[in-house]
Design an enzyme around this catalytic site. Structure first.
Site, PDB file in Angstrom:
ATOM      1  N   ARG A 138      -7.464   2.470  10.867  1.00  0.00           N
ATOM      2  CA  ARG A 138      -7.334   1.016  11.031  1.00  0.00           C
ATOM      3  C   ARG A 138      -8.248   0.462  12.088  1.00  0.00           C
ATOM      4  O   ARG A 138      -8.268  -0.761  12.303  1.00  0.00           O
ATOM      5  CB  ARG A 138      -5.922   0.633  11.504  1.00  0.00           C
ATOM      6  CG  ARG A 138      -4.888   0.870  10.511  1.00  0.00           C
ATOM      7  CD  ARG A 138      -3.531   0.397  11.010  1.00  0.00           C
ATOM      8  NE  ARG A 138      -2.595   1.110  10.191  1.00  0.00           N
ATOM      9  CZ  ARG A 138      -1.461   0.629   9.723  1.00  0.00           C
ATOM     10  NH1 ARG A 138      -1.067  -0.573  10.046  1.00  0.00           N
ATOM     11  NH2 ARG A 138      -0.712   1.360   8.946  1.00  0.00           N
ATOM     12  N   LYS A 182       0.821  -1.222   0.000  1.00  0.00           N
ATOM     13  CA  LYS A 182       0.000   0.000   0.000  1.00  0.00           C
ATOM     14  C   LYS A 182       0.852   1.268   0.000  1.00  0.00           C
ATOM     15  O   LYS A 182       0.479   2.243  -0.631  1.00  0.00           O
ATOM     16  CB  LYS A 182      -1.031  -0.004   1.125  1.00  0.00           C
ATOM     17  CG  LYS A 182      -0.481  -0.024   2.523  1.00  0.00           C
ATOM     18  CD  LYS A 182      -1.604  -0.112   3.549  1.00  0.00           C
ATOM     19  CE  LYS A 182      -1.164  -0.700   4.868  1.00  0.00           C
ATOM     20  NZ  LYS A 182       0.142  -0.398   5.393  1.00  0.00           N
ATOM     21  N   ARG A 222      11.473  -8.442   2.787  1.00  0.00           N
ATOM     22  CA  ARG A 222      11.761  -7.026   3.059  1.00  0.00           C
ATOM     23  C   ARG A 222      12.643  -6.888   4.310  1.00  0.00           C
ATOM     24  O   ARG A 222      13.492  -5.998   4.388  1.00  0.00           O
ATOM     25  CB  ARG A 222      10.450  -6.252   3.255  1.00  0.00           C
ATOM     26  CG  ARG A 222      10.671  -4.759   3.486  1.00  0.00           C
ATOM     27  CD  ARG A 222       9.380  -3.977   3.462  1.00  0.00           C
ATOM     28  NE  ARG A 222       8.689  -4.031   4.744  1.00  0.00           N
ATOM     29  CZ  ARG A 222       7.479  -3.532   4.954  1.00  0.00           C
ATOM     30  NH1 ARG A 222       6.816  -2.965   3.958  1.00  0.00           N
ATOM     31  NH2 ARG A 222       6.909  -3.600   6.132  1.00  0.00           N
ATOM     32  N   ARG A 261      13.487  -3.284   8.781  1.00  0.00           N
ATOM     33  CA  ARG A 261      12.527  -2.610   9.659  1.00  0.00           C
ATOM     34  C   ARG A 261      12.381  -3.416  10.943  1.00  0.00           C
ATOM     35  O   ARG A 261      12.255  -4.637  10.891  1.00  0.00           O
ATOM     36  CB  ARG A 261      11.171  -2.502   8.944  1.00  0.00           C
ATOM     37  CG  ARG A 261      10.762  -1.058   8.708  1.00  0.00           C
ATOM     38  CD  ARG A 261       9.510  -0.972   7.894  1.00  0.00           C
ATOM     39  NE  ARG A 261       8.321  -1.353   8.644  1.00  0.00           N
ATOM     40  CZ  ARG A 261       7.088  -1.152   8.191  1.00  0.00           C
ATOM     41  NH1 ARG A 261       6.899  -0.589   7.024  1.00  0.00           N
ATOM     42  NH2 ARG A 261       6.052  -1.522   8.906  1.00  0.00           N
ATOM     43  N   ARG A 296       0.757  -8.424  13.381  1.00  0.00           N
ATOM     44  CA  ARG A 296       0.207  -7.308  12.586  1.00  0.00           C
ATOM     45  C   ARG A 296      -0.901  -7.811  11.658  1.00  0.00           C
ATOM     46  O   ARG A 296      -1.922  -7.138  11.478  1.00  0.00           O
ATOM     47  CB  ARG A 296       1.329  -6.622  11.789  1.00  0.00           C
ATOM     48  CG  ARG A 296       2.122  -5.636  12.659  1.00  0.00           C
ATOM     49  CD  ARG A 296       3.550  -5.434  12.179  1.00  0.00           C
ATOM     50  NE  ARG A 296       3.674  -4.909  10.847  1.00  0.00           N
ATOM     51  CZ  ARG A 296       4.710  -5.171  10.031  1.00  0.00           C
ATOM     52  NH1 ARG A 296       5.689  -5.970  10.419  1.00  0.00           N
ATOM     53  NH2 ARG A 296       4.751  -4.645   8.840  1.00  0.00           N
TER      54      ARG A 296
HETATM   55  P1  ADP Z   1       2.153  -2.092   8.180  1.00  0.00           P
HETATM   56  O1  ADP Z   1       0.831  -1.802   7.567  1.00  0.00           O
HETATM   57  O2  ADP Z   1       3.046  -2.929   7.331  1.00  0.00           O
HETATM   58  O3  ADP Z   1       2.054  -2.660   9.565  1.00  0.00           O
HETATM   59  P2  ADP Z   1       2.797   0.793   8.465  1.00  0.00           P
HETATM   60  O4  ADP Z   1       4.066   1.428   8.049  1.00  0.00           O
HETATM   61  O5  ADP Z   1       1.561   1.248   7.792  1.00  0.00           O
HETATM   62  O6  ADP Z   1       3.042  -0.769   8.282  1.00  0.00           O
HETATM   63  O7  ADP Z   1       2.620   0.954  10.054  1.00  0.00           O
HETATM   64  C1  ADP Z   1       3.653   0.609  10.937  1.00  0.00           C
HETATM   65  C2  ADP Z   1       3.168   0.686  12.401  1.00  0.00           C
HETATM   66  O8  ADP Z   1       2.780   2.029  12.696  1.00  0.00           O
HETATM   67  C3  ADP Z   1       1.937  -0.151  12.745  1.00  0.00           C
HETATM   68  O9  ADP Z   1       2.267  -1.494  13.037  1.00  0.00           O
HETATM   69  C4  ADP Z   1       1.425   0.596  13.971  1.00  0.00           C
HETATM   70  O10 ADP Z   1       2.200   0.312  15.118  1.00  0.00           O
HETATM   71  C5  ADP Z   1       1.679   2.042  13.606  1.00  0.00           C
HETATM   72  N1  ADP Z   1       0.502   2.640  12.909  1.00  0.00           N
HETATM   73  C6  ADP Z   1       0.458   3.084  11.632  1.00  0.00           C
HETATM   74  N2  ADP Z   1      -0.774   3.552  11.326  1.00  0.00           N
HETATM   75  C7  ADP Z   1      -1.536   3.372  12.441  1.00  0.00           C
HETATM   76  C8  ADP Z   1      -2.888   3.624  12.774  1.00  0.00           C
HETATM   77  N3  ADP Z   1      -3.745   4.152  11.886  1.00  0.00           N
HETATM   78  N4  ADP Z   1      -3.315   3.311  14.020  1.00  0.00           N
HETATM   79  C9  ADP Z   1      -2.481   2.792  14.925  1.00  0.00           C
HETATM   80  N5  ADP Z   1      -1.199   2.510  14.690  1.00  0.00           N
HETATM   81  C10 ADP Z   1      -0.709   2.799  13.466  1.00  0.00           C
END
Ligand code: ADP
Length: 194
Positions: A86, A11, A125, A131, A142
């Site tokens: 989310r 995404k 990755r 990461r 996750r």
């Molecule tokens: P992914 O979708 O691969 O887990 P992201 O880079 O989108 O990776 O998000 C990394 C982390 O950032 C998430 O695991 C969470 O801890 C935090 N995060 C990102 N967006 C949100 C959100 N909308 N609500 C809560 N935590 C978030």
């Protein structure tokens, strides 16, 4: 618009490309959190406690951060949110923000892929990018959270008739093309030549 997808669905990559095509800012909550972690800000210190375990950062913290980001000048004509909302509470909060701005969501795009493919991609990755939340236990957690909480978010937008689902399996260009096609269909207008 929003892009929603499980971890590893691509995404972030697609959000960048689509936002360029649409000429709107792409806002990734994950990227903003990572920038704060790197900069050692108080928000970063707080967020890191959750991110390293693959947990969601609490809604109050995340909502406030998004509210601040949407105050910046580059989002006037529209924006693409990647990774937010989310949780159901985040949907409610975003509804309030948008109503206050007299803006509406145009399209919610969901990228789909099956869990085993996602785990494979994320482990790959992990080797490349390192990461801290890309190890198998955290990856599976996750994914679980996505199924438990974010699919309910998707269902709410489906109920509003603004959901477009796109298969995220395939080459990067191929998926971008599918997304542009889905957007054109959903919005009823060509998106950059489609
Ligand atoms: P992914 O979708 O691969 O887990 P992201 O880079 O989108 O990776 O998000 C990394 C982390 O950032 C998430 O695991 C969470 O801890 C935090 N995060 C990102 N967006 C949100 C959100 N909308 N609500 C809560 N935590 C978030």
């Amino acid at each position: 618009m929003l892009i929603i997808g499980p971890p590893g669905s691509g995404k972030g990559t697609q959000a960048e490309r689509i936002s360029e095509r649409l000429g709107v800012a792409a806002i990734s909550t994950g990227d903003i959190f990572r920038a704060h972690v790197k900069g050692g800000t108080p928000l970063g210190v707080e967020a890191m406690k959750y991110m390293d375990n693959g947990d969601f950062v609490p809604d109050t913290v995340t909502n406030e951060m998004v509210r601040n980001r949407l105050c910046q000048d580059d989002v006037g004509s529209g924006f693409l949110l990647d990774g937010y909302p989310r949780t159901s509470a985040q949907v409610d909060y975003l509804d309030g923000l948008l109503a206050a701005r007299e803006q509406e969501l145009g399209v919610v795009l969901q990228l789909t892929a099956d869990d085993e493919e996602l785990v494979r991609r994320l482990l790959f990755r992990a080797k490349e990018a390192g990461r801290s939340d890309d190890n198998e236990t955290v990856i599976r957690h996750r994914l679980d959270l996505y199924h438990q909480q974010t699919e309910a978010v998707v269902a709410r937008y489906a109920g509003r008739g603004i959901l477009a689902q796109v298969d995220g399996i395939g080459g990067i260009d191929e998926v971008t093309d599918r997304i542009l096609g889905a957007l054109a269909k959903m919005l009823g207008v060509p998106v950059n030549g489609r």
